[in-house]
Scaffold this motif. Structure first.
Motif, PDB file in Angstrom:
ATOM      1  N   GLY A   1       0.803  -1.205   0.000  1.00 22.26           N
ATOM      2  CA  GLY A   1       0.000   0.000   0.000  1.00 22.26           C
ATOM      3  C   GLY A   1       0.838   1.258   0.000  1.00 22.26           C
ATOM      4  N   ASN A   2       0.463   2.226  -0.816  1.00 21.10           N
ATOM      5  CA  ASN A   2       1.026   3.563  -0.770  1.00 21.10           C
ATOM      6  C   ASN A   2      -0.038   4.526  -1.306  1.00 21.10           C
ATOM      7  OD1 ASN A   2       1.249   3.609  -3.684  1.00 21.10           O
ATOM      8  ND2 ASN A   2       3.177   2.499  -3.497  1.00 21.10           N
ATOM      9  N   LYS A   3       0.269   5.792  -1.377  1.00 15.39           N
ATOM     10  CA  LYS A   3      -0.744   6.741  -1.842  1.00 15.39           C
ATOM     11  C   LYS A   3      -1.106   6.514  -3.309  1.00 15.39           C
ATOM     12  CE  LYS A   3      -0.361  10.576   1.404  1.00 15.39           C
ATOM     13  NZ  LYS A   3      -0.461  12.057   1.510  1.00 15.39           N
ATOM     14  N   GLY A   4      -0.174   5.985  -4.080  1.00 14.18           N
ATOM     15  CA  GLY A   4      -0.483   5.670  -5.471  1.00 14.18           C
ATOM     16  C   GLY A   4      -1.468   4.534  -5.592  1.00 14.18           C
ATOM     17  N   SER A   5      -1.274   3.469  -4.816  1.00 14.65           N
ATOM     18  CA  SER A   5      -2.215   2.348  -4.860  1.00 14.65           C
ATOM     19  C   SER A   5      -3.577   2.767  -4.319  1.00 14.65           C
ATOM     20  CB  SER A   5      -1.662   1.147  -4.070  1.00 14.65           C
ATOM     21  OG  SER A   5      -1.564   1.438  -2.689  1.00 14.65           O
ATOM     22  N   ALA A   6      -3.579   3.682  -3.340  1.00  7.60           N
ATOM     23  CA  ALA A   6      -4.856   4.182  -2.819  1.00  7.60           C
ATOM     24  C   ALA A   6      -5.620   4.948  -3.895  1.00  7.60           C
ATOM     25  CB  ALA A   6      -4.609   5.075  -1.608  1.00  7.60           C
ATOM     26  N   LEU A   7      -4.919   5.828  -4.614  1.00  9.00           N
ATOM     27  CA  LEU A   7      -5.580   6.578  -5.687  1.00  9.00           C
ATOM     28  C   LEU A   7      -6.111   5.623  -6.751  1.00  9.00           C
ATOM     29  CD1 LEU A   7      -6.302   9.287  -6.997  1.00  9.00           C
ATOM     30  CD2 LEU A   7      -4.057   9.229  -8.113  1.00  9.00           C
ATOM     31  N   GLU A   8      -5.334   4.606  -7.081  1.00 13.12           N
ATOM     32  CA  GLU A   8      -5.761   3.624  -8.077  1.00 13.12           C
ATOM     33  C   GLU A   8      -7.032   2.908  -7.617  1.00 13.12           C
ATOM     34  OE1 GLU A   8      -3.354   0.549 -10.968  1.00 13.12           O
ATOM     35  OE2 GLU A   8      -2.686   0.787  -8.908  1.00 13.12           O
ATOM     36  N   TRP A   9      -7.070   2.520  -6.344  1.00  9.70           N
ATOM     37  CA  TRP A   9      -8.231   1.817  -5.780  1.00  9.70           C
ATOM     38  C   TRP A   9      -9.463   2.719  -5.820  1.00  9.70           C
ATOM     39  CZ3 TRP A   9     -12.210   1.347  -2.478  1.00  9.70           C
ATOM     40  CH2 TRP A   9     -12.619   0.074  -2.068  1.00  9.70           C
ATOM     41  N   ILE A  10      -9.295   3.964  -5.394  1.00  9.00           N
ATOM     42  CA  ILE A  10     -10.414   4.910  -5.347  1.00  9.00           C
ATOM     43  C   ILE A  10     -10.947   5.182  -6.754  1.00  9.00           C
ATOM     44  CG2 ILE A  10     -11.049   7.290  -4.779  1.00  9.00           C
ATOM     45  CD1 ILE A  10      -8.901   7.043  -2.477  1.00  9.00           C
ATOM     46  N   ALA A  11     -10.052   5.377  -7.709  1.00 10.72           N
ATOM     47  CA  ALA A  11     -10.474   5.634  -9.085  1.00 10.72           C
ATOM     48  C   ALA A  11     -11.245   4.434  -9.647  1.00 10.72           C
ATOM     49  CB  ALA A  11      -9.261   5.942  -9.956  1.00 10.72           C
ATOM     50  N   GLU A  12     -10.740   3.240  -9.388  1.00  7.26           N
ATOM     51  CA  GLU A  12     -11.430   2.036  -9.879  1.00  7.26           C
ATOM     52  C   GLU A  12     -12.804   1.897  -9.230  1.00  7.26           C
ATOM     53  OE1 GLU A  12     -10.730  -2.814 -10.193  1.00  7.26           O
ATOM     54  OE2 GLU A  12      -9.116  -1.506  -9.480  1.00  7.26           O
TER      55      GLU A  12
ATOM     56  N   GLU B   1       2.659   9.902  -9.400  1.00  9.63           N
ATOM     57  CA  GLU B   1       3.045   9.026 -10.508  1.00  9.63           C
ATOM     58  C   GLU B   1       1.852   8.318 -11.137  1.00  9.63           C
ATOM     59  OE1 GLU B   1       7.560   7.960  -8.884  1.00  9.63           O
ATOM     60  OE2 GLU B   1       5.900   6.586  -8.498  1.00  9.63           O
ATOM     61  N   LYS B   2       0.747   8.223 -10.410  1.00 10.52           N
ATOM     62  CA  LYS B   2      -0.451   7.555 -10.920  1.00 10.52           C
ATOM     63  C   LYS B   2      -1.451   8.516 -11.550  1.00 10.52           C
ATOM     64  CE  LYS B   2       0.161   3.194  -9.462  1.00 10.52           C
ATOM     65  NZ  LYS B   2       0.063   1.999 -10.323  1.00 10.52           N
ATOM     66  N   ALA B   3      -1.548   9.723 -11.014  1.00 17.27           N
ATOM     67  CA  ALA B   3      -2.604  10.650 -11.423  1.00 17.27           C
ATOM     68  C   ALA B   3      -2.377  11.189 -12.828  1.00 17.27           C
ATOM     69  CB  ALA B   3      -2.685  11.807 -10.435  1.00 17.27           C
ATOM     70  N   GLY B   4      -3.479  11.553 -13.473  1.00 18.20           N
ATOM     71  CA  GLY B   4      -3.368  12.182 -14.775  1.00 18.20           C
ATOM     72  C   GLY B   4      -2.702  13.541 -14.694  1.00 18.20           C
ATOM     73  N   ARG B   5      -2.950  14.242 -13.577  1.00 14.20           N
ATOM     74  CA  ARG B   5      -2.329  15.543 -13.351  1.00 14.20           C
ATOM     75  C   ARG B   5      -2.073  15.696 -11.860  1.00 14.20           C
ATOM     76  NH1 ARG B   5      -4.556  21.339 -15.773  1.00 14.20           N
ATOM     77  NH2 ARG B   5      -2.667  22.566 -15.312  1.00 14.20           N
ATOM     78  N   SER B   6      -0.911  16.204 -11.502  1.00 13.08           N
ATOM     79  CA  SER B   6      -0.533  16.296 -10.095  1.00 13.08           C
ATOM     80  C   SER B   6       0.047  17.669  -9.795  1.00 13.08           C
ATOM     81  CB  SER B   6       0.490  15.210  -9.749  1.00 13.08           C
ATOM     82  OG  SER B   6       1.593  15.241 -10.642  1.00 13.08           O
ATOM     83  N   PHE B   7      -0.296  18.183  -8.617  1.00 11.76           N
ATOM     84  CA  PHE B   7       0.132  19.518  -8.200  1.00 11.76           C
ATOM     85  C   PHE B   7       0.927  19.423  -6.898  1.00 11.76           C
ATOM     86  CE2 PHE B   7      -3.346  20.300 -11.023  1.00 11.76           C
ATOM     87  CZ  PHE B   7      -3.095  21.544 -11.608  1.00 11.76           C
ATOM     88  N   ALA B   8       2.130  20.006  -6.902  1.00 20.43           N
ATOM     89  CA  ALA B   8       2.946  20.091  -5.694  1.00 20.43           C
ATOM     90  C   ALA B   8       2.774  21.460  -5.068  1.00 20.43           C
ATOM     91  CB  ALA B   8       4.415  19.844  -6.020  1.00 20.43           C
ATOM     92  N   MET B   9       2.601  21.500  -3.763  1.00 15.99           N
ATOM     93  CA  MET B   9       2.476  22.761  -3.051  1.00 15.99           C
ATOM     94  C   MET B   9       3.789  23.553  -3.132  1.00 15.99           C
ATOM     95  SD  MET B   9      -0.622  23.049  -1.815  1.00 15.99           S
ATOM     96  CE  MET B   9      -0.454  24.252  -0.490  1.00 15.99           C
TER      97      MET B   9
END
Length: 281
Positions: free
Chosen positions: A202-213, A236-244
């Motif tokens: 698990g990491n934030k990328g796998s979480a985003l993937e799970w939520i999107a699915e 690395e997973k998102a279509g677009r990502s923003f860094a603060m």
């Protein structure tokens, strides 16, 4: 990325929340407006769900929420577990033995609470931001929490560079295929180092993937905002990502876009909501 993004995932600390753990009003208003227009909004955070729930309720969220860097996915509608990566049984006992012999201040994340002992008192202000349920014990390495049936969601340790390096090396050697560990200097506590250990998978990328699915949304139609190294797998997973704006250079390098707004003054989330989703507040 498509011209119609359908999901926004937002980090909490350093992104939506200020240094005191309070949401920036304009950013929260923007997210509520996005929810009201029917766009999926989620939180993906390092916090336990108990430390995330107030933001969930304030924003009116109802879908899956990613907690503890993707180790625990929770339904915002029912506040129940959807998926849980945990360290259990003999592996949890091996982890306990490592912290017993290296003796850093140890905080165990289990049952949506944090359990610690008096060695953690100097660091409580730092760790307690992750949960609203913090329980003090007499001696953490002897506590029954290590045998928790549902396992350990994470363990955080804080100590000297030598203590943390030794513990991290032991975890990598003894639990190589079971646990993932990261060590880091603690910016708020001069001279202290920390580590966080979680189950692999698990990491934030796998979480985003799970939520999107879950929502039936391709990753190319997702947007995320974050500020720290644990956000990079999500970037690395998102279509677009923003860094603060205050994010380290390596985090900014992983994002598709960089915001000039920082967590001190806020406004970064509202800017993304307006520029990407067309919702102005």
């Amino acid at each position: 990325m498509s011209s119609s993004p359908k999901l926004l995932a937002v980090d909490l600390d350093g992104t939506l929340l200020d240094a005191h753990g309070n949401p920036h009003p304009r950013d929260a208003e923007a997210l509520r407006a996005l929810v009201e227009q029917g766009t999926h909004v989620s939180i993906v955070t390092g916090r336990l769900y108990s430390g995330t729930r107030a933001s969930v309720l304030s924003l009116g969220l109802s879908g899956p929420i990613g907690c503890v860097d993707g180790s625990h996915l929770v339904s915002a509608a029912t506040h129940t577990t959807l998926m849980h990566h945990a360290i259990q049984g003999d592996h949890a006992q091996m982890l306990r033995a490592i912290f017993a012999r290296t003796s850093p201040a140890t905080f165990v994340f289990a049952r949506d609470a944090i359990v610690y002992d008096e060695t953690g008192d100097p660091f409580l202000g730092y760790v307690a931001t992750w949960s609203s349920d913090v329980q003090k014990s007499t001696r953490i390495v002897e506590h029954a929490v290590w045998a928790e049936r549902e396992g350990l969601t994470a363990v955080v340790a804080i100590g000297s560079a030598e203590q943390i390096s030794t513990a991290a090396s032991s975890i990598q050697e003894e639990l190589r295929d079971i646990a993932q560990v990261a060590m880091f200097p603690i910016r708020r506590i001069l001279g202290s180092w920390g580590l966080i250990v979680r189950a692999v998978g698990g990491n934030k990328g796998s979480a985003l993937e799970w939520i999107a699915e879950h929502h039936g949304i391709p990753l190319s139609d997702t947007v995320c905002i974050g500020d720290w190294l644990n956000d990079v797998p999500m970037f690395e997973k998102a279509g677009r990502s923003f860094a603060m704006g205050q994010a380290p250079d390596e985090v900014k390098a992983a994002a598709t876009d960089i915001l000039h707004e920082t967590s001190e003054d806020g406004g970064g989330v509202a800017r993304v909501v307006e520029e990407v989703f067309g919702v102005r507040v």
